[in-house]
Design an enzyme around this catalytic site. Structure first.
Site, PDB file in Angstrom:
ATOM      1  N   HIS A  89      10.741 -35.457   0.282  1.00 30.67           N
ATOM      2  CA  HIS A  89      11.128 -36.706  -0.393  1.00 30.67           C
ATOM      3  C   HIS A  89      12.648 -36.725  -0.491  1.00 30.67           C
ATOM      4  O   HIS A  89      13.224 -35.982  -1.282  1.00 30.67           O
ATOM      5  CB  HIS A  89      10.487 -36.785  -1.783  1.00 30.67           C
ATOM      6  CG  HIS A  89       8.986 -36.812  -1.727  1.00 30.67           C
ATOM      7  ND1 HIS A  89       8.271 -37.981  -1.587  1.00 30.67           N
ATOM      8  CD2 HIS A  89       8.060 -35.817  -1.749  1.00 30.67           C
ATOM      9  CE1 HIS A  89       6.968 -37.702  -1.548  1.00 30.67           C
ATOM     10  NE2 HIS A  89       6.821 -36.400  -1.636  1.00 30.67           N
ATOM     11  N   LEU A  90      13.285 -37.547   0.337  1.00 34.25           N
ATOM     12  CA  LEU A  90      14.757 -37.606   0.321  1.00 34.25           C
ATOM     13  C   LEU A  90      15.269 -38.601  -0.715  1.00 34.25           C
ATOM     14  O   LEU A  90      16.463 -38.648  -0.993  1.00 34.25           O
ATOM     15  CB  LEU A  90      15.294 -37.955   1.717  1.00 34.25           C
ATOM     16  CG  LEU A  90      15.162 -36.855   2.777  1.00 34.25           C
ATOM     17  CD1 LEU A  90      15.643 -37.351   4.138  1.00 34.25           C
ATOM     18  CD2 LEU A  90      15.940 -35.595   2.376  1.00 34.25           C
ATOM     19  N   ARG A  91      14.363 -39.421  -1.250  1.00 34.18           N
ATOM     20  CA  ARG A  91      14.646 -40.324  -2.390  1.00 34.18           C
ATOM     21  C   ARG A  91      15.600 -41.474  -2.086  1.00 34.18           C
ATOM     22  O   ARG A  91      15.903 -42.255  -2.982  1.00 34.18           O
ATOM     23  CB  ARG A  91      15.201 -39.535  -3.591  1.00 34.18           C
ATOM     24  CG  ARG A  91      14.331 -38.401  -4.074  1.00 34.18           C
ATOM     25  CD  ARG A  91      12.989 -38.873  -4.564  1.00 34.18           C
ATOM     26  NE  ARG A  91      12.267 -37.819  -5.295  1.00 34.18           N
ATOM     27  CZ  ARG A  91      10.964 -37.780  -5.408  1.00 34.18           C
ATOM     28  NH1 ARG A  91      10.208 -38.714  -4.838  1.00 34.18           N
ATOM     29  NH2 ARG A  91      10.369 -36.821  -6.084  1.00 34.18           N
ATOM     30  N   ASN A 121       7.854 -43.163  -0.235  1.00 33.84           N
ATOM     31  CA  ASN A 121       7.876 -43.679  -1.619  1.00 33.84           C
ATOM     32  C   ASN A 121       9.288 -43.818  -2.185  1.00 33.84           C
ATOM     33  O   ASN A 121       9.625 -43.277  -3.228  1.00 33.84           O
ATOM     34  CB  ASN A 121       6.986 -42.835  -2.543  1.00 33.84           C
ATOM     35  CG  ASN A 121       7.400 -41.379  -2.613  1.00 33.84           C
ATOM     36  OD1 ASN A 121       8.171 -40.907  -1.785  1.00 33.84           O
ATOM     37  ND2 ASN A 121       6.898 -40.667  -3.601  1.00 33.84           N
ATOM     38  N   ASP A 179       1.965 -41.194   0.553  1.00 37.50           N
ATOM     39  CA  ASP A 179       2.086 -39.973  -0.253  1.00 37.50           C
ATOM     40  C   ASP A 179       2.684 -40.238  -1.638  1.00 37.50           C
ATOM     41  O   ASP A 179       3.604 -41.023  -1.805  1.00 37.50           O
ATOM     42  CB  ASP A 179       2.942 -38.931   0.451  1.00 37.50           C
ATOM     43  CG  ASP A 179       2.992 -37.639  -0.344  1.00 37.50           C
ATOM     44  OD1 ASP A 179       1.926 -37.025  -0.511  1.00 37.50           O
ATOM     45  OD2 ASP A 179       4.074 -37.275  -0.834  1.00 37.50           O
ATOM     46  N   HIS A 206      -2.531 -37.969   1.084  1.00 37.91           N
ATOM     47  CA  HIS A 206      -2.337 -37.307  -0.223  1.00 37.91           C
ATOM     48  C   HIS A 206      -3.686 -37.426  -0.926  1.00 37.91           C
ATOM     49  O   HIS A 206      -4.098 -38.512  -1.310  1.00 37.91           O
ATOM     50  CB  HIS A 206      -1.215 -38.046  -0.962  1.00 37.91           C
ATOM     51  CG  HIS A 206      -1.048 -37.716  -2.407  1.00 37.91           C
ATOM     52  ND1 HIS A 206       0.018 -36.975  -2.879  1.00 37.91           N
ATOM     53  CD2 HIS A 206      -1.768 -38.057  -3.499  1.00 37.91           C
ATOM     54  CE1 HIS A 206      -0.064 -36.870  -4.190  1.00 37.91           C
ATOM     55  NE2 HIS A 206      -1.138 -37.512  -4.603  1.00 37.91           N
ATOM     56  N   HIS A 259      -0.328 -31.109   1.619  1.00 40.76           N
ATOM     57  CA  HIS A 259      -0.344 -30.113   0.524  1.00 40.76           C
ATOM     58  C   HIS A 259      -1.744 -29.722   0.023  1.00 40.76           C
ATOM     59  O   HIS A 259      -2.065 -29.863  -1.163  1.00 40.76           O
ATOM     60  CB  HIS A 259       0.505 -30.579  -0.644  1.00 40.76           C
ATOM     61  CG  HIS A 259       0.390 -32.039  -1.024  1.00 40.76           C
ATOM     62  ND1 HIS A 259      -0.808 -32.657  -1.206  1.00 40.76           N
ATOM     63  CD2 HIS A 259       1.341 -32.984  -1.231  1.00 40.76           C
ATOM     64  CE1 HIS A 259      -0.583 -33.929  -1.530  1.00 40.76           C
ATOM     65  NE2 HIS A 259       0.709 -34.152  -1.543  1.00 40.76           N
ATOM     66  N   ASP A 332       6.840 -30.227   0.515  1.00 46.31           N
ATOM     67  CA  ASP A 332       6.684 -31.296  -0.481  1.00 46.31           C
ATOM     68  C   ASP A 332       7.891 -31.298  -1.417  1.00 46.31           C
ATOM     69  O   ASP A 332       7.766 -31.454  -2.632  1.00 46.31           O
ATOM     70  CB  ASP A 332       5.369 -31.157  -1.263  1.00 46.31           C
ATOM     71  CG  ASP A 332       5.060 -32.400  -2.110  1.00 46.31           C
ATOM     72  OD1 ASP A 332       5.791 -33.402  -1.974  1.00 46.31           O
ATOM     73  OD2 ASP A 332       4.107 -32.356  -2.910  1.00 46.31           O
ATOM     74  N   HIS A 336      13.634 -34.177  -8.792  1.00 48.21           N
ATOM     75  CA  HIS A 336      13.661 -35.019  -9.989  1.00 48.21           C
ATOM     76  C   HIS A 336      14.880 -34.621 -10.818  1.00 48.21           C
ATOM     77  O   HIS A 336      15.253 -33.446 -10.858  1.00 48.21           O
ATOM     78  CB  HIS A 336      12.396 -34.818 -10.831  1.00 48.21           C
ATOM     79  CG  HIS A 336      11.162 -35.370 -10.205  1.00 48.21           C
ATOM     80  ND1 HIS A 336      10.980 -36.714  -9.952  1.00 48.21           N
ATOM     81  CD2 HIS A 336      10.039 -34.752  -9.763  1.00 48.21           C
ATOM     82  CE1 HIS A 336       9.797 -36.901  -9.395  1.00 48.21           C
ATOM     83  NE2 HIS A 336       9.203 -35.729  -9.248  1.00 48.21           N
TER      84      HIS A 336
HETATM   85 ZN   LIG Z   1       1.687 -35.855  -2.073  1.00 50.11          ZN
END
Ligand SMILES: [Zn+2]
Length: 451
Positions: A89-91, A121, A179, A206, A259, A332, A336
């Site tokens: 997740h590179l956000r 996401n 995901d 997911h 995952h 994964d 945060h």
């Molecule tokens: Zn996931």
């Protein structure tokens, strides 16, 4: 849901967004005396690797150094195709306070990853070509490793309407996933598989049934009962894995289970593979390293979805890693901000960062003789490339020179504060590690060097 004609035209415009291409006149690099492990070409031995113009020029014993070549002495080190993390997740866009493409790809490079696949996401969600293009542009402008975007399956990850799948493929997405959310409606999942099959895009699932998961925050079992925390039962994961294997079989299309954390899930994937169903799966270093016992600390950095499970799940995962049931190790990586994680366990978001610790944690599997050296590289590079058609994960002559060099014996302690990621949410802070990345090369260029 046929593609609109103007979307078909877009196919030609966006054509080839598959990571930066090597350019001519780059540095010549000779990596000498390393143990080269390249499962794609069945190589494991002490060899030299010559890199010219961003590509592998030669692989052999005692290659003489061309003039002006940068020589890297890799004695005692492993030289392998650059690692590939298919679950990051590179956000960016939208959550740049957690991570950016600049910081996330630097964390990847420090961890030995020359390529990452980034989840959809973001905000806005990567459900159309404009977002994919923006991610790829930022990756070109600010990133240091290859970034392969994963598009959303459904618009805004809402599970209701399909995303612009043809457009996403044309713009450069290598797979599709909602995901972070499970596609709860099986009819939606079936349509998504049928439709994405035409575009040769695997769906990464997911797997956590929202109804069975409820408000659960950790694994359901003795520990959750003792702690008085609501649990996420194994079957929340297992029923969706079983469903998606059925749907993969019915549509004859590739589902990749993200995952995977349960013994039951491993068993289902193993059986499906025997029947030649097009299913693959990944496991994360935290799921094969930690159990729900660590949640007793109430540390929000032990909270993830799926949750940390039990010793028997770890045993099953290790068996799956050894016998080929598990295809990929992925992190994964889920950054945060401190403010989000420094709250009560129940209120904290799910997820931890993992790019900078994945290799050392995975190396333990080799030390414990769960897997061989070559299997380790297969799980971290060869297979991720193959499953998502990334055209990497190999040191064959002519291949793009994505390379990792690591010292398997080097001991170090992980200091999360010194990490390249923007976030600090790791349960492995201050832990002793063995095995350290010394160099990461992308397209024949050193993007990380241990100083
Ligand atoms: Zn996931």
């Amino acid at each position: 849901m046929a593609a609109h004609p103007c979307r078909m035209a877009a196919l030609k415009i966006y054509g080839q967004a598959r990571g930066p291409a090597p350019t001519k006149n780059m540095t010549t690099i000779l990596i000498k005396n390393g143990r080269v492990i390249d499962p794609a070409n069945k190589i494991d031995g002490v060899l030299d690797v010559l890199i010219e113009d961003g590509r592998i020029a030669e692989l052999g014993k005692k290659i003489s150094s061309p003039k002006s070549a940068q020589v890297i002495d890799a004695k005692g080190c492993v030289v392998a195709p650059g690692l590939i993390d298919v679950h990051v997740h590179l956000r960016e866009p939208g959550y740049e306070y957690k991570e950016t493409i600049a910081t996330g790809t630097r964390a990847a490079a420090r961890g030995g990853f020359s390529s990452v696949c980034c989840m959809a996401n973001t905000l806005p969600v990567n459900d159309n070509a404009a977002v994919t293009e923006a991610i790829l542009k930022s990756a070109r402008d600010t990133g240091v490793v290859n970034v392969f975007p994963i598009g959303a399956v459904t618009q805004k990850l809402e599970g209701k309407d399909l995303a612009e799948i043809g457009e996403l493929k044309a713009a450069g997405c290598v797979a599709l996933s909602d995901d972070g959310k499970t596609i709860a409606n099986p009819a939606m999942m079936r349509v998504a598989l049928e439709y994405s099959k035409g575009f040769h895009l695997p769906i990464i699932s997911h797997c956590l049934c929202p109804d069975l998961m409820g408000q659960g925050v950790m694994n359901e079992g003795f520990v959750s009962t003792e702690l008085g925390l609501e649990g996420i039962p194994h079957e929340a994961e297992d029923v969706i894995i079983a469903r998606d294997i059925e749907l993969s079989h019915a549509t004859d299309h590739h589902v990749h289970i993200a995952h995977l954390s349960t013994a039951g899930g491993i068993e289902k994937v193993r059986e499906a593979k025997k029947k030649k169903i097009k299913v693959s799966c990944e496991v994360t270093p935290h799921h094969f390293t930690l159990t729900d016992e660590v949640c007793r600390s109430y540390d929000p950095n032990t909270k993830m979805a799926p949750p940390l499970r039990t010793p028997s799940d770890i045993q099953a995962i290790k068996k799956g890693l050894a016998d080929g049931t598990v295809d990929v190790i992925a992190t994964d990586h889920a950054p945060h901000a401190l403010s989000e994680k420094e709250v009560d366990f129940q209120d904290a978001p799910f997820g931890i960062i993992g790019l900078e610790t994945a290799l050392a944690l995975s190396l333990k599997l080799v030390e414990e003789k769960v897997i061989t050296w070559s299997r380790l590289i297969e799980l971290l590079s060869t297979n991720p490339s193959k499953l998502f058609s990334l055209n990497r994960g190999s040191l064959k002559k002519g291949m793009v020179a994505d390379v990792v060099i690591f010292d398997p014996e080097a001991k170090w302690a992980y200091d999360v504060q010194q990490g390249a990621s923007k976030s600090r949410n790791s349960p492995f802070h201050a832990q002793k590690m063995k095995g350290k990345v010394l160099y990461t090369l992308v397209n024949g260029k050193v993007v990380y060097e241990e100083k």
